[in-house]
Design an enzyme around this catalytic site. Structure first.
Site, PDB file in Angstrom:
ATOM      1  N   ASP A 113       0.817  -1.229   0.000  1.00  0.00           N
ATOM      2  CA  ASP A 113       0.000   0.000   0.000  1.00  0.00           C
ATOM      3  C   ASP A 113       0.848   1.276   0.000  1.00  0.00           C
ATOM      4  O   ASP A 113       0.454   2.291   0.573  1.00  0.00           O
ATOM      5  CB  ASP A 113      -0.974   0.018   1.198  1.00  0.00           C
ATOM      6  CG  ASP A 113      -1.788  -1.262   1.277  1.00  0.00           C
ATOM      7  OD1 ASP A 113      -2.321  -1.674   0.235  1.00  0.00           O
ATOM      8  OD2 ASP A 113      -1.862  -1.860   2.358  1.00  0.00           O
ATOM      9  N   LYS A 132       2.335   1.916  -5.233  1.00  0.00           N
ATOM     10  CA  LYS A 132       3.102   1.412  -6.388  1.00  0.00           C
ATOM     11  C   LYS A 132       2.327   1.615  -7.687  1.00  0.00           C
ATOM     12  O   LYS A 132       2.895   1.918  -8.726  1.00  0.00           O
ATOM     13  CB  LYS A 132       3.381  -0.096  -6.232  1.00  0.00           C
ATOM     14  CG  LYS A 132       4.312  -0.425  -5.095  1.00  0.00           C
ATOM     15  CD  LYS A 132       4.462  -1.923  -4.932  1.00  0.00           C
ATOM     16  CE  LYS A 132       3.214  -2.595  -4.424  1.00  0.00           C
ATOM     17  NZ  LYS A 132       2.811  -2.285  -3.069  1.00  0.00           N
ATOM     18  N   GLY A 157      -4.487  -5.090  -4.785  1.00  0.00           N
ATOM     19  CA  GLY A 157      -5.693  -4.381  -5.203  1.00  0.00           C
ATOM     20  C   GLY A 157      -5.340  -2.963  -5.562  1.00  0.00           C
ATOM     21  O   GLY A 157      -4.652  -2.294  -4.806  1.00  0.00           O
ATOM     22  N   HIS A 158      -5.722  -2.536  -6.755  1.00  0.00           N
ATOM     23  CA  HIS A 158      -5.508  -1.125  -7.041  1.00  0.00           C
ATOM     24  C   HIS A 158      -6.627  -0.559  -7.894  1.00  0.00           C
ATOM     25  O   HIS A 158      -7.302  -1.263  -8.627  1.00  0.00           O
ATOM     26  CB  HIS A 158      -4.132  -0.860  -7.663  1.00  0.00           C
ATOM     27  CG  HIS A 158      -3.758  -1.834  -8.717  1.00  0.00           C
ATOM     28  ND1 HIS A 158      -2.817  -2.804  -8.528  1.00  0.00           N
ATOM     29  CD2 HIS A 158      -4.213  -1.992  -9.966  1.00  0.00           C
ATOM     30  CE1 HIS A 158      -2.707  -3.523  -9.628  1.00  0.00           C
ATOM     31  NE2 HIS A 158      -3.544  -3.054 -10.505  1.00  0.00           N
ATOM     32  N   GLN A 171       2.451  -6.097  -3.110  1.00  0.00           N
ATOM     33  CA  GLN A 171       2.822  -6.102  -1.681  1.00  0.00           C
ATOM     34  C   GLN A 171       4.137  -5.336  -1.437  1.00  0.00           C
ATOM     35  O   GLN A 171       4.454  -4.457  -2.216  1.00  0.00           O
ATOM     36  CB  GLN A 171       2.903  -7.539  -1.132  1.00  0.00           C
ATOM     37  CG  GLN A 171       1.552  -8.260  -1.081  1.00  0.00           C
ATOM     38  CD  GLN A 171       1.202  -8.979  -2.357  1.00  0.00           C
ATOM     39  OE1 GLN A 171       2.038  -9.603  -2.977  1.00  0.00           O
ATOM     40  NE2 GLN A 171      -0.044  -8.904  -2.770  1.00  0.00           N
TER      41      GLN A 171
HETATM   42  P1  IMP Z   1      -1.854 -13.096   1.914  1.00  0.00           P
HETATM   43  O1  IMP Z   1      -0.969 -12.469   0.882  1.00  0.00           O
HETATM   44  O2  IMP Z   1      -3.318 -12.988   1.582  1.00  0.00           O
HETATM   45  O3  IMP Z   1      -1.445 -14.500   2.254  1.00  0.00           O
HETATM   46  O4  IMP Z   1      -1.679 -12.262   3.270  1.00  0.00           O
HETATM   47  C1  IMP Z   1      -0.473 -12.295   3.992  1.00  0.00           C
HETATM   48  C2  IMP Z   1      -0.144 -10.929   4.586  1.00  0.00           C
HETATM   49  O5  IMP Z   1       0.150 -10.024   3.535  1.00  0.00           O
HETATM   50  C3  IMP Z   1      -1.291 -10.285   5.371  1.00  0.00           C
HETATM   51  O6  IMP Z   1      -0.757  -9.554   6.448  1.00  0.00           O
HETATM   52  C4  IMP Z   1      -1.926  -9.351   4.369  1.00  0.00           C
HETATM   53  O7  IMP Z   1      -2.611  -8.268   4.991  1.00  0.00           O
HETATM   54  C5  IMP Z   1      -0.711  -8.883   3.605  1.00  0.00           C
HETATM   55  N1  IMP Z   1      -1.018  -8.454   2.236  1.00  0.00           N
HETATM   56  C6  IMP Z   1      -1.266  -9.247   1.171  1.00  0.00           C
HETATM   57  N2  IMP Z   1      -1.480  -8.499   0.082  1.00  0.00           N
HETATM   58  C7  IMP Z   1      -1.350  -7.220   0.461  1.00  0.00           C
HETATM   59  C8  IMP Z   1      -1.419  -5.973  -0.254  1.00  0.00           C
HETATM   60  O8  IMP Z   1      -1.620  -5.904  -1.479  1.00  0.00           O
HETATM   61  N3  IMP Z   1      -1.223  -4.841   0.504  1.00  0.00           N
HETATM   62  C9  IMP Z   1      -0.945  -4.893   1.845  1.00  0.00           C
HETATM   63  N4  IMP Z   1      -0.867  -6.024   2.525  1.00  0.00           N
HETATM   64  C10 IMP Z   1      -1.064  -7.185   1.845  1.00  0.00           C
END
Ligand code: IMP
Length: 454
Positions: free
Chosen positions: A12, A15, A39-40, A227
């Site tokens: 977040d 990017k 997500g964007h 991420q």
């Molecule tokens: P997962 O990627 O769904 O397995 O989540 C693992 C961790 O990464 C969690 O703490 C999520 O909140 C974080 N996370 C996954 N995708 C994003 C993103 O696009 N932005 C911020 N945090 C993310």
């Protein structure tokens, strides 16, 4: 020429805006890891597009590639593609045949495991998209890849091997009843049909070959990390991480190009001017807290600097794009950024959200940490030690609210002096020049000092 975009914090960081800005001059935009956990929102000609899997560049007619390092949920993929088509676009999306497929049982297992951990601080707070379970199967050599969807017999054979294991895990280990998501016949029919559509639309590629032949033809590519560094499975705060490598090394393994190609191009680190975090885990420079996420913080509104946290959260719109959850907020953390810059080798940085901090009298930056009586300048390798770090703050004078649109028009020198001092400090500490500065939510609210593709 390639430009790799890497989140330097916890995701977040904005990017999408930089990919978007630089993307105008690119021909191919490649995602190298993750899946529909990202997500964007992209606004183009007044129309808003919400995408979590398809690279945003396709909205501008670029070729979008989901590299072999990605995990692809075909349901999300096709619903995003169909939504774009309904709006009159013709998205050109290519899928690495080596990329892994997220199946419905992965999502179910993601939820089951989070639920099982819900009463402890072991809960990661995942997005529930099945990301972790899919990468587990990849590492366990039982995953189903995009290429397998193209050969129905192979798909059937793999499902027959893996699905009974998944069913047993859900039922016997977690005591959860399974349904359609674990039904071999139903999965076979559904995923065979996805494979047929991929074939008909000529979507699948050998990603490394595909991208490198385009580079050989003189085209420009952006490698878009999802991420951020601190949720990288190797370099992040394990186990509060995602299951892939958002850092620059992931751009090589996740596209099929050599580290030399990635390192020979630009690697731009994206920095949010403060810090946010979704979910659990330490955050040494945290302000206030979010009940349920901040460790040991049970009652909303009781933390130190709660008002400031609330102010930044509201002003910056710091609520999860997918879940709507309030994000945890903290001051900028330099040990974290030094670690990120070393891991990925930033050749430049983009600093976003500077407008959100405007109007504060002064602001702090976690310059170093105090740990066991010692001053340290980079993040410890274990999350337990990181959780015990106390920040040593450096205080900066605040900057006023100004008309940021005018600043954008006039350029870098019109940025308030104190803001520039803050930017210079970050840039000096990381040894990387500032390439872009974000001063508002829209992509036009950016001062671009360097666009490596132009
Ligand atoms: P997962 O990627 O769904 O397995 O989540 C693992 C961790 O990464 C969690 O703490 C999520 O909140 C974080 N996370 C996954 N995708 C994003 C993103 O696009 N932005 C911020 N945090 C993310």
């Amino acid at each position: 020429m390639t430009v790799t975009i890497v989140g330097s914090q916890l995701g977040d960081e904005g990017k999408g805006r930089v990919v978007d800005l630089y993307g105008d001059a690119a021909d191919v935009v490649v995602r190298y890891q993750g899946g529909d956990n990202a997500g964007h929102t992209v606004v183009e000609d007044g129309t808003e597009y919400k995408l979590s899997l398809v690279p945003s560049g396709v909205i501008r007619g670029k070729v979008g590639v989901l590299g072999n390092g990605c995990v692809i949920n075909p349901e999300t993929l096709f619903s995003e593609i169909d939504a774009l088509r309904e709006r009159g676009l013709e998205p050109d999306v290519r899928l690495a045949r080596r990329a892994h497929v997220i199946l419905p049982y992965h999502r179910v297992l993601d939820g089951i495991e989070e639920e099982a951990k819900s009463d402890s601080d072991r809960k990661v707070g995942t997005t529930g998209r099945g990301i972790g379970p899919t990468y587990e199967d990849k590492a366990g050599r039982r995953g189903i890849r995009i290429g397998d969807l193209l050969t129905p017999e192979l798909l059937r054979e793999k499902l027959e091997y893996v699905v009974p294991q998944k069913r047993a895990l859900a039922e016997n280990v977690f005591g959860v009843e399974t349904g359609e998501a674990f039904d071999i016949d139903a999965l076979y029919e559904q995923y065979k049909a996805y494979g047929e559509r991929m074939k008909e639309d000529n979507m699948t590629v050998n990603a490394g070959d595909f991208i490198s032949s385009r580079l050989d033809d003189g085209e420009e590519a952006i490698f878009e990390g999802a991420q951020g560094t601190i949720i990288d499975i190797d370099h992040g705060n394990y186990p509060y991480v995602t299951s892939s490598n958002p850092t620059a090394g992931g751009a090589a393994t996740g596209t099929g190009l050599s580290p030399g190609v990635v390192g020979g191009g630009e690697v731009v680190g994206i920095v949010k001017a403060y810090l946010t975090r979704v979910g659990s885990g330490p955050l040494p420079t945290e302000l206030g807290g979010v009940a349920g996420d901040t460790p040991g913080y049970d009652e909303q509104g009781t933390g130190e600097n709660e008002d400031l946290a609330e102010y930044i959260r509201e002003k910056g719109g710091e609520y999860g794009t997918v879940t709507g959850r309030p994000r945890r907020v903290g001051w900028l953390d330099m040990p974290m950024l030094r670690h990120a810059a070393r891991v990925s080798g930033f050749t430049g940085i983009a600093v976003n959200h500077l407008d959100v901090l405007a109007g504060l009298d002064e602001l702090n930056v976690g310059h170093s940490y105090e740990l066991d009586g010692e001053e340290i300048f980079t993040m410890p390798a274990t999350t337990e030690r990181w959780g015990r770090c106390e920040p040593n703050f450096k205080t900066f004078e605040g900057w006023p609210e100004v008309n940021w649109n005018e600043v954008v028009e006039e350029g870098y020198d019109a940025i308030p002096e104190n803001t520039r001092a803050y930017l210079d400090y970050i840039s000096d500490e990381l040894g990387a020049p500032v390439y872009a500065v974000g001063v508002g939510p829209g992509r036009e609210e950016t001062i671009v000092l360097t666009n490596p593709l132009e």
